[in-house]
Design an enzyme around this catalytic site. Structure first.
Site, PDB file in Angstrom:
ATOM      1  N   LYS A 239       0.772  -1.338  -0.018  1.00 16.75           N
ATOM      2  CA  LYS A 239       0.145  -0.112  -0.064  1.00 16.75           C
ATOM      3  C   LYS A 239       0.716   1.108  -0.035  1.00 16.75           C
ATOM      4  O   LYS A 239       0.517   2.218  -0.519  1.00 16.75           O
ATOM      5  CB  LYS A 239      -0.942   0.087   1.235  1.00 16.75           C
TER       6      LYS A 239
ATOM      7  N   LYS B 159      -5.718  -9.841 -11.704  1.00 14.70           N
ATOM      8  CA  LYS B 159      -6.874 -10.371 -11.014  1.00 14.70           C
ATOM      9  C   LYS B 159      -7.967  -9.194 -11.103  1.00 14.70           C
ATOM     10  O   LYS B 159      -7.664  -7.793 -11.482  1.00 14.70           O
ATOM     11  CB  LYS B 159      -6.765 -10.738  -9.544  1.00 14.70           C
TER      12      LYS B 159
ATOM     13  N   LYS C 197     -10.951  -3.296  -8.470  1.00 15.82           N
ATOM     14  CA  LYS C 197     -11.265  -1.795  -8.902  1.00 15.82           C
ATOM     15  C   LYS C 197     -10.056  -0.782  -9.256  1.00 15.82           C
ATOM     16  O   LYS C 197     -10.277  -0.016 -10.031  1.00 15.82           O
ATOM     17  CB  LYS C 197     -12.230  -1.260  -7.723  1.00 15.82           C
TER      18      LYS C 197
HETATM   19  P1  AMP Z   1     -10.822  -6.075  -1.788  1.00 15.15           P
HETATM   20  O1  AMP Z   1     -11.942  -5.044  -2.088  1.00 15.15           O
HETATM   21  O2  AMP Z   1      -9.757  -6.170  -2.830  1.00 15.15           O
HETATM   22  O3  AMP Z   1     -10.281  -5.725  -0.149  1.00 15.15           O
HETATM   23  O4  AMP Z   1     -11.659  -7.596  -1.550  1.00 15.15           O
HETATM   24  C1  AMP Z   1     -12.482  -7.873  -0.661  1.00 15.15           C
HETATM   25  C2  AMP Z   1     -12.548  -9.503  -0.792  1.00 15.15           C
HETATM   26  O5  AMP Z   1     -12.811  -9.862  -1.982  1.00 15.15           O
HETATM   27  C3  AMP Z   1     -11.444 -10.174  -0.323  1.00 15.15           C
HETATM   28  O6  AMP Z   1     -11.774 -11.346   0.481  1.00 15.15           O
HETATM   29  C4  AMP Z   1     -10.708 -10.502  -1.438  1.00 15.15           C
HETATM   30  O7  AMP Z   1      -9.780 -11.673  -1.184  1.00 15.15           O
HETATM   31  C5  AMP Z   1     -11.843 -10.823  -2.363  1.00 15.15           C
HETATM   32  N1  AMP Z   1     -11.361 -10.607  -3.843  1.00 15.15           N
HETATM   33  C6  AMP Z   1     -11.036  -9.508  -4.384  1.00 15.15           C
HETATM   34  N2  AMP Z   1     -10.653  -9.425  -5.492  1.00 15.15           N
HETATM   35  C7  AMP Z   1     -10.909 -10.790  -6.058  1.00 15.15           C
HETATM   36  C8  AMP Z   1     -10.700 -11.348  -7.198  1.00 15.15           C
HETATM   37  N3  AMP Z   1     -10.437 -11.069  -8.372  1.00 15.15           N
HETATM   38  N4  AMP Z   1     -10.983 -13.023  -7.245  1.00 15.15           N
HETATM   39  C9  AMP Z   1     -11.363 -13.410  -5.985  1.00 15.15           C
HETATM   40  N5  AMP Z   1     -11.538 -12.729  -4.875  1.00 15.15           N
HETATM   41  C10 AMP Z   1     -11.171 -11.567  -4.787  1.00 15.15           C
END
Ligand code: AMP
Ligand code: TRP
Length: 333
Positions: free
Chosen positions: A109, A196, A199
């Protein structure tokens, strides 16, 4: 019954990666465990943000989670339970500077901040973020914590902190939480399946669960299938991702039939995309309807979450009473 605890940051939209990687699993766990899920707005203060947007996104995430099937009595807003911050101070005093310095998310970060600004402000909140996360988990005596692999290091820290607290204060007080990793592999970006779905890469890189259905269809139909550098005989990441979406949606019949076509060298990508688009839209449709229903009576829903947060807070307050006793703080009247 075992306790499950997890948290999600209020980051705006919810995409298919969040849904299949986390939220869908949270919904299922409710049948088997005593589940508590937090929209962790204190955590979102660790990176630059705007006050109005934070509040708006916090409620948005609450509505999304309810629409996906999280029960309101299991859901709370972190800042409505200020004991999390109190416990995080206490736990911070049994967490070493050295172990926080080894957290890779902090490094990621800060790199992200410096990418856009050489003089970026790095808050100490970002540094102690994992201690607040440990407090989230330990305050409810969680046995299991459903998270993505990226959170493994933070989970290990929570266990270490629980262990150190127990040793220092002479009692097996906190449980040692275990991660529950989802089986779904990372969902990839439709526009660039070497990355992956996320956003932070920009709008074309994620499929918004609560966006327009037409946009969902379009994004799937224009998903990149061949990046040109996949070795012969191997399935490209873009095609794998489309199959993964079918599997994640539970459409195994179509998945297996199309996979047989693929193996026979007879798969038309347009057929695969058609099926994925259809399946995803069908899965999302009832969630979107539920979301619209909840929005029709926003005030009642908000009142309900204030209520559930207050109920959940009682558990956190009980923990803090015990922690005060154990750690030598003066008890509250
Ligand atoms: P984030 O908004 O990136 O902090 O993600 C929130 C949750 O969604 C976390 O548990 C991540 O592991 C899951 N997550 C985020 N992006 C992905 C992705 N592309 N594929 C699978 N899980 C995801
Ligand atoms: N750090 C987690 C993430 O970025 C969110 C989170 C905060 C969390 N507190 C938690 C996850 C407690 C599990 C348990 O995804």
């Amino acid at each position: 019954m075992k306790n499950v605890l997890s948290g999600i940051q209020p980051t705006g939209d919810m995409h298919l990666g969040n849904y299949f990687g986390a939220v869908q699993n949270w919904v299922r766990l409710q049948e088997q465990y005593h589940c508590t899920y937090g929209v962790v707005d204190y955590h979102s203060m660790t990176m630059p943000y705007k006050a109005d947007t934070l509040r708006e996104n916090t409620w948005k995430m609450v509505f999304y989670l309810l629409a996906c099937g999280i029960k309101s009595e299991n859901l709370f807003i972190q800042s409505l339970v200020p004991e999390h911050v109190e416990l995080s101070w206490v736990l911070g005093c049994v967490t070493s500077y050295g172990e926080l310095s080894r957290m890779t998310q902090f490094k990621d970060k800060t790199d992200q901040l410096f990418e856009t600004d050489n003089d970026a402000f790095v808050s100490s909140g970002l540094f102690v973020y994992p201690v607040l996360q440990a407090a989230d988990i330990l305050i409810y005596h969680a046995d299991y914590v459903p998270v993505g692999k990226d959170q493994q290091q933070h989970l290990e820290l929570s266990r270490d902190v629980a262990h150190r607290f127990n040793r220092q204060f002479g009692k097996e007080y906190f449980r040692h939480p275990e991660p529950l990793f989802t089986e779904t592999p990372k969902i990839l970006s439709p526009a660039d399946p070497t990355k992956k779905m996320s956003k932070s890469l920009g709008e074309k890189h994620y499929i918004n669960l609560f966006g327009e259905e037409d946009r969902i269809r379009k994004q799937i139909k224009s998903a990149v299938t061949d990046t040109g550098d996949t070795p012969a005989g191997q399935m490209s990441p873009g095609v794998q991702n489309l199959f993964e979406l079918l599997r994640a949606c539970g459409n195994l019949t179509a998945h297996d039939a199309l996979m047989a076509d693929y193996r026979a060298g007879a798969l038309k990508y347009s057929d695969l995309k058609e099926e994925v688009a259809h399946t995803v839209v069908a899965l999302v449709h009832p969630l979107r309807e539920r979301y619209a229903e909840l929005n029709a009576d926003k005030r009642a829903v908000k009142a309900q979450i204030q209520e559930s947060s207050a109920e959940i807070r009682k558990r956190a307050q009980q923990t803090m009473r015990e922690v005060r006793e154990l750690t030598g703080l003066v008890g509250m009247k």
